[in-house]
Design a protein around this motif. Sequence first.
Motif, mmCIF file in Angstrom:
data_model
loop_
_atom_site.group_PDB
_atom_site.id
_atom_site.type_symbol
_atom_site.label_atom_id
_atom_site.label_comp_id
_atom_site.label_asym_id
_atom_site.label_seq_id
_atom_site.Cartn_x
_atom_site.Cartn_y
_atom_site.Cartn_z
ATOM 1 N N LYS A 139 0.768 -1.141 0.019
ATOM 2 C CA LYS A 139 -0.089 -0.154 -0.029
ATOM 3 C C LYS A 139 0.890 1.137 0.026
ATOM 4 C CE LYS A 139 -2.869 -3.247 1.905
ATOM 5 N NZ LYS A 139 -2.441 -4.478 2.378
ATOM 6 N N VAL A 176 3.170 2.930 -6.021
ATOM 7 C CA VAL A 176 2.499 3.206 -7.002
ATOM 8 C C VAL A 176 3.394 2.885 -8.379
ATOM 9 C CG1 VAL A 176 1.295 4.690 -8.663
ATOM 10 C CG2 VAL A 176 1.090 4.827 -6.158
ATOM 11 N N ARG A 211 3.116 1.589 -16.836
ATOM 12 C CA ARG A 211 1.808 0.964 -17.055
ATOM 13 C C ARG A 211 1.372 0.838 -18.790
ATOM 14 N NH1 ARG A 211 -0.503 -1.690 -13.117
ATOM 15 N NH2 ARG A 211 -0.405 -1.143 -11.065
ATOM 16 N N GLU A 213 -5.458 0.866 10.404
ATOM 17 C CA GLU A 213 -5.714 1.976 9.873
ATOM 18 C C GLU A 213 -5.018 1.947 8.635
ATOM 19 O OE1 GLU A 213 -5.469 4.886 13.313
ATOM 20 O OE2 GLU A 213 -5.097 6.462 11.496
ATOM 21 N N ARG A 268 -1.128 -7.977 -5.664
ATOM 22 C CA ARG A 268 -1.390 -7.219 -6.833
ATOM 23 C C ARG A 268 0.263 -7.003 -7.218
ATOM 24 N NH1 ARG A 268 -4.936 -2.393 -4.908
ATOM 25 N NH2 ARG A 268 -4.323 -1.398 -7.031
ATOM 26 N N GLY A 305 0.834 -7.194 -15.253
ATOM 27 C CA GLY A 305 0.625 -6.126 -14.313
ATOM 28 C C GLY A 305 1.369 -6.368 -12.946
ATOM 29 N N LYS A 332 -9.639 -0.258 4.459
ATOM 30 C CA LYS A 332 -8.513 0.148 4.958
ATOM 31 C C LYS A 332 -8.860 1.699 5.405
ATOM 32 C CE LYS A 332 -6.976 -2.520 1.711
ATOM 33 N NZ LYS A 332 -7.091 -3.314 0.575
ATOM 34 N N GLY A 333 -8.289 1.787 6.698
ATOM 35 C CA GLY A 333 -8.673 3.279 7.306
ATOM 36 C C GLY A 333 -9.948 2.970 8.439
ATOM 37 N N LEU A 385 -5.606 6.012 -15.959
ATOM 38 C CA LEU A 385 -4.356 5.600 -15.159
ATOM 39 C C LEU A 385 -4.112 6.766 -13.913
ATOM 40 C CD1 LEU A 385 -2.048 4.405 -17.991
ATOM 41 C CD2 LEU A 385 -3.346 3.096 -16.389
ATOM 42 N N THR A 386 -4.398 7.800 -14.104
ATOM 43 C CA THR A 386 -4.281 8.842 -12.921
ATOM 44 C C THR A 386 -5.107 8.150 -11.796
ATOM 45 O OG1 THR A 386 -3.654 10.614 -14.329
ATOM 46 C CG2 THR A 386 -4.289 11.102 -12.101
ATOM 47 N N SER A 440 -3.789 5.122 -10.061
ATOM 48 C CA SER A 440 -2.699 5.238 -9.403
ATOM 49 C C SER A 440 -3.256 5.706 -7.962
ATOM 50 C CB SER A 440 -1.990 6.406 -10.194
ATOM 51 O OG SER A 440 -1.158 5.846 -11.163
ATOM 52 N N ALA A 446 -5.782 4.444 -6.892
ATOM 53 C CA ALA A 446 -6.543 3.444 -6.063
ATOM 54 C C ALA A 446 -5.388 2.649 -5.374
ATOM 55 C CB ALA A 446 -7.472 2.662 -7.033
ATOM 56 N N GLU A 447 -4.253 2.658 -6.118
ATOM 57 C CA GLU A 447 -3.080 1.777 -5.853
ATOM 58 C C GLU A 447 -2.369 2.424 -4.601
ATOM 59 O OE1 GLU A 447 -0.460 1.349 -9.094
ATOM 60 O OE2 GLU A 447 1.083 -0.030 -8.111
ATOM 61 N N GLU A 448 -2.188 3.950 -4.678
ATOM 62 C CA GLU A 448 -1.805 4.468 -3.545
ATOM 63 C C GLU A 448 -2.357 4.225 -2.090
ATOM 64 O OE1 GLU A 448 -0.681 8.251 -5.113
ATOM 65 O OE2 GLU A 448 -0.794 9.122 -3.150
ATOM 66 N N GLY A 455 -3.986 1.562 -1.726
ATOM 67 C CA GLY A 455 -4.198 0.094 -1.303
ATOM 68 C C GLY A 455 -5.766 -0.461 -2.032
ATOM 69 N N LYS A 456 -6.364 0.179 -2.725
ATOM 70 C CA LYS A 456 -7.618 -0.100 -3.080
ATOM 71 C C LYS A 456 -7.815 -0.744 -4.587
ATOM 72 C CE LYS A 456 -9.182 2.351 0.636
ATOM 73 N NZ LYS A 456 -10.325 3.377 1.260
ATOM 74 N N VAL A 457 -8.702 -1.368 -4.713
ATOM 75 C CA VAL A 457 -8.947 -2.208 -6.073
ATOM 76 C C VAL A 457 -9.296 -1.219 -7.302
ATOM 77 C CG1 VAL A 457 -9.436 -4.225 -5.037
ATOM 78 C CG2 VAL A 457 -11.252 -3.096 -5.661
ATOM 79 N N ALA A 481 -5.076 -5.572 -17.039
ATOM 80 C CA ALA A 481 -4.295 -5.951 -15.896
ATOM 81 C C ALA A 481 -3.019 -5.096 -16.001
ATOM 82 C CB ALA A 481 -3.905 -7.263 -16.062
ATOM 83 N N CYS A 482 -2.421 -4.844 -17.091
ATOM 84 C CA CYS A 482 -1.465 -3.882 -16.877
ATOM 85 C C CYS A 482 -1.565 -2.315 -16.369
ATOM 86 C CB CYS A 482 -0.699 -3.770 -18.322
ATOM 87 S SG CYS A 482 -0.038 -5.238 -19.076
ATOM 88 N N CYS A 483 -2.826 -2.130 -16.738
ATOM 89 C CA CYS A 483 -3.020 -0.637 -16.214
ATOM 90 C C CYS A 483 -3.472 -0.821 -14.681
ATOM 91 C CB CYS A 483 -3.937 -0.313 -16.864
ATOM 92 S SG CYS A 483 -3.723 0.130 -18.718
ATOM 93 N N GLY A 484 -3.543 -1.883 -14.311
ATOM 94 C CA GLY A 484 -4.024 -1.845 -12.591
ATOM 95 C C GLY A 484 -5.379 -2.482 -12.536
#
Lengths: 590, 590
Positions: A2, A5, A11, A202, A327, A335, B2-3, B194-195, B198, B200-202, B204-206, B223-226
Amino acid sequence: MKGQVFPRELRLRARAVALGQESPDLLVRDVTVLNVHTGTLLPHFHIATAGPLVAGLSRDEFSPGSQTVVLEGRGRYAIPGFIDAHAHLDEGVVTVPEFLRHALLGGTTAYVTDTAEVGNAFGCRGVIWFLESVMDQPAHVFALVSPMVPGDPQLLPGHRMQPEEVAELLRRAEVVGLGESYWTRVVRDGGDLLTLYSLAEETGKVAEGHGAGARKECLAALACCGIGSCHEAISPEEVKDRLSLGLFTIVREGSVRRDLEGVAALAGEDFDFRYLGLGTDGVNPVDLLRYGVMEYVVQKAIDLGFDPVRAVQMATINNATHFGLERYVGSISPGRYADFLLVEDLHHVGRPQAVVAKGRLVAQDGRLLAPPRRHRFPEEAHRALDFSRRFLASELTITAPPGTRRVRVRIVHQRNDVVTEEQTLDVPSQKGRLTLPPGINLGLAVSTLRPAKWSAGLISGWNLRAGACASSAVWDAPQVAGVGASAEELALAVNRVGEMGGGVAVCEGNQIVAELPLPIGGIISDLSVEEVAARMKAIDLHLRRLGYPYANPFLALRVMGYVGVPRLRLTACGLVRVGSLGGEPVPLML
Amino acid sequence: MKGQVFPRELRLRARAVALGQESPDLLVRDVTVLNVHTGTLLPHFHIATAGPLVAGLSRDEFSPGSQTVVLEGRGRYAIPGFIDAHAHLDEGVVTVPEFLRHALLGGTTAYVTDTAEVGNAFGCRGVIWFLESVMDQPAHVFALVSPMVPGDPQLLPGHRMQPEEVAELLRRAEVVGLGESYWTRVVRDGGDLLTLYSLAEETGKVAEGHGAGARKECLAALACCGIGSCHEAISPEEVKDRLSLGLFTIVREGSVRRDLEGVAALAGEDFDFRYLGLGTDGVNPVDLLRYGVMEYVVQKAIDLGFDPVRAVQMATINNATHFGLERYVGSISPGRYADFLLVEDLHHVGRPQAVVAKGRLVAQDGRLLAPPRRHRFPEEAHRALDFSRRFLASELTITAPPGTRRVRVRIVHQRNDVVTEEQTLDVPSQKGRLTLPPGINLGLAVSTLRPAKWSAGLISGWNLRAGACASSAVWDAPQVAGVGASAEELALAVNRVGEMGGGVAVCEGNQIVAELPLPIGGIISDLSVEEVAARMKAIDLHLRRLGYPYANPFLALRVMGYVGVPRLRLTACGLVRVGSLGGEPVPLML
């Protein structure tokens, strides 16, 4: 990971390679890919990478460009790079680059490592130094921040990491959670540990457990507190207890314990293995050179009857999923990081023909192609602890109450390399000093933090006829632990460790006969893995020759003051009796 | 989640219950627990809860206290509460509390729902209003923030959510990721999407995918795009394609499509199902009352030959793990939410005897014991869109170029409720106006944002002999869609929707014969689920009576301007042709 990126450009490039619009960086042709998500094989597939990522994965051909590295798979099996779910690179005695230099050959491309010992040696800054050493390596090193620095603040000397420091570390992308918590402390905890678990929750990160010998209701209590795993099951029943409670269960096979054989009866059982992982709990340099890392564990699982696909899943996707890393690692999929091995057949995975990590061919036929980045810990790390205390033999005698002729004392009796017993003995005293009875050695634990607390004790089961040893490579607290046949020899060994600024020393009479300097926090060497292994072997050999009856006196010193296992431990603060609900200080004399 | 953090006091209390130090809040005695982690049964177990959590889980007895609610399991099976991996509560036509009032009876205790339609109607604030409506309900509603608001900004009118707004929403604990992205847009995307991935990735979310009809290399590109999932596989081969690429594959069974039967051949196959999930993709009020939610899906899977344990895993732990929610929901384990059902046997899970959610007995024998919290959307939500545009019949004629007597036009031909074809036809024109040929109806799409763009078109396949209909309950953009046998009737239906401030209306001649007001953004009713279902049935019945040949004209209106499926769509901005790489505007006349 987490917070990590993948850059957008990466990507976009991976997408272009997947779509056949750009040529791959690495093209592995004609392999049978093990899809660990389904446990099935994908024959005659091609793997196309873009930078560190798998981009294309298909039975259709990809066109190599002039810059494309092409690897002919010739029908070999491609399996994901192994993940050690419970590593201890923080106390590997060698630096991480040195460890990886050998470990990469066998295909362990990712490590989830505790950082307790760098925390114990240096506090929070030590964890940061460690993290700096693992960055930009050809393998992935994910870190856990220990909630146990020191192992038990009521019983041990040490730095104490503050919740804000832990929170700060948990926010880092390469930190995937909190390291192992001893169940005894979790069950007693008034709220301090729970504060840390809340921080992990958290940030969406895990909290690892250590449930050695815990009964089921105590394991359930761990889970209630937010702990998600245990790596201490040693029988099929213990594994099932943990799985029934939803605890991810890491079967351990490493230098400290080897549990695979004990749980091998599970191999024939027909249940879903997704919550079973594999890990080493630490591999020392001797075992690293002899066995390797996870390739040995997976091969052993297969040899013990585990289905090869399941064994690989346990060392890859299962571990990755537990840590929320699926992931990034744990499968061969577009990916995700391109971390995989080529092996001749699924029943023989211990010597991969090729190892790809982060998209690079890092090893081939046992040769390393991508050396790890060398890294030097800062000068401060070499001076952080206080090894200045020198001992006179006369200080290491134990005083008896005036006027007594015999005293009843507690003896630390070594049962095997790790477990001790509490024994009691009547010992004669002369002029207010205890006389060492035959077969009893003298023990010493000295804190390396100012003020340098120290404590002496009596040890049986080591059977040292002569000589002494001392080591700063100990668990749970910054201490030097020593055992000697005489006060003179013990003082010499401990003083030698001090002169080296940390390390391990063995003496006989007034000669140092073996030693290993550990100038980084008293726990890490700057020598090569081969040199360290040779010195560790010499240390063990000398001590066994001097009388130590088990295999691994280096380990016995390491755990002398470790309050995580039964039963009587000698620490710089005195003796600690470890019971079913944790440790309590006990006096030497009854 | 998360959170999200369980309060420390709650964890301490759960620990105390696990250890037998305090008595449970709810004690379910003697059940056979399905452990979805292992796929095995734990007979004669007792479940002890503390607040919303499972605390103890053991074959040993727990002592009930005077406040403990005791439920005798009498050997029944306890299975985890079902999770809908792809819900559309944002467009359920009823409010979430109304939906849950019925849905809870069948044991769907958690929903991962898209929020695209509240985003389309209101922008970011609509998502927040929606999130407020799902808080503190007796079931878990996890939200996905749509990266597709509007469905395609180049083709559709609509609010555009800014990356900062998406980032802000992603930071909320109840938001578990980004909603579905159409593969056609992902494959073309220059970087805007993709922004968002990113972001979501930051956190930790899908990021969810929508790969309807995509070829394998396009799925790999996703998949390559996340992107981590797809819910659009409709055959065993398509499922396997996705699994081979590491995409979590949600088999859909709901009001829009029913794919379980098409993939049922998988049931007999021997592979690891962990990357297979189940979801509805939305259940409308009619189907909700008739079938229920996930209990119907799981039962159908079992009836189609899926192993019941696997079917339950697909609806529980598999879904939970994909969304990173396995620490909270998806299994019956200490430290997780106490969400479970009691059923008589594992082959019959469609009518649970008891439903426990968040530790409360919420339903028993089909009776609701814990009514959802009523919630009213703010007044602003009732006034946010512009329904003021009224049409005269004369406006709804299509003008032909001056002097032409015949014009070649594109016709939207309805193939089934969802898919359309592009047809062309020579249509006579009179005094610059097209004459509707026999069998051709008139279509209209009107944006409900200022300025109110609109566009008319020609529709075949609806076969309306008389009458018209219009609906603001459409996908992907704030629009009203209408179809009519005459311009007069079409104007009446569309104007009626406007008068209601959103809704669905059917007219015949100058009479409104059926209607459903949807005052919340034109997409959500404030009526009861029973009333809405009755009105939806009436709407469909009238339209079928007027000539519509398929089952669900309500759905056909909903997707009239939806650029996610083939092939010719009528939007407020004109006709859009949806090809294999996305949509492009095309003129009505050739």
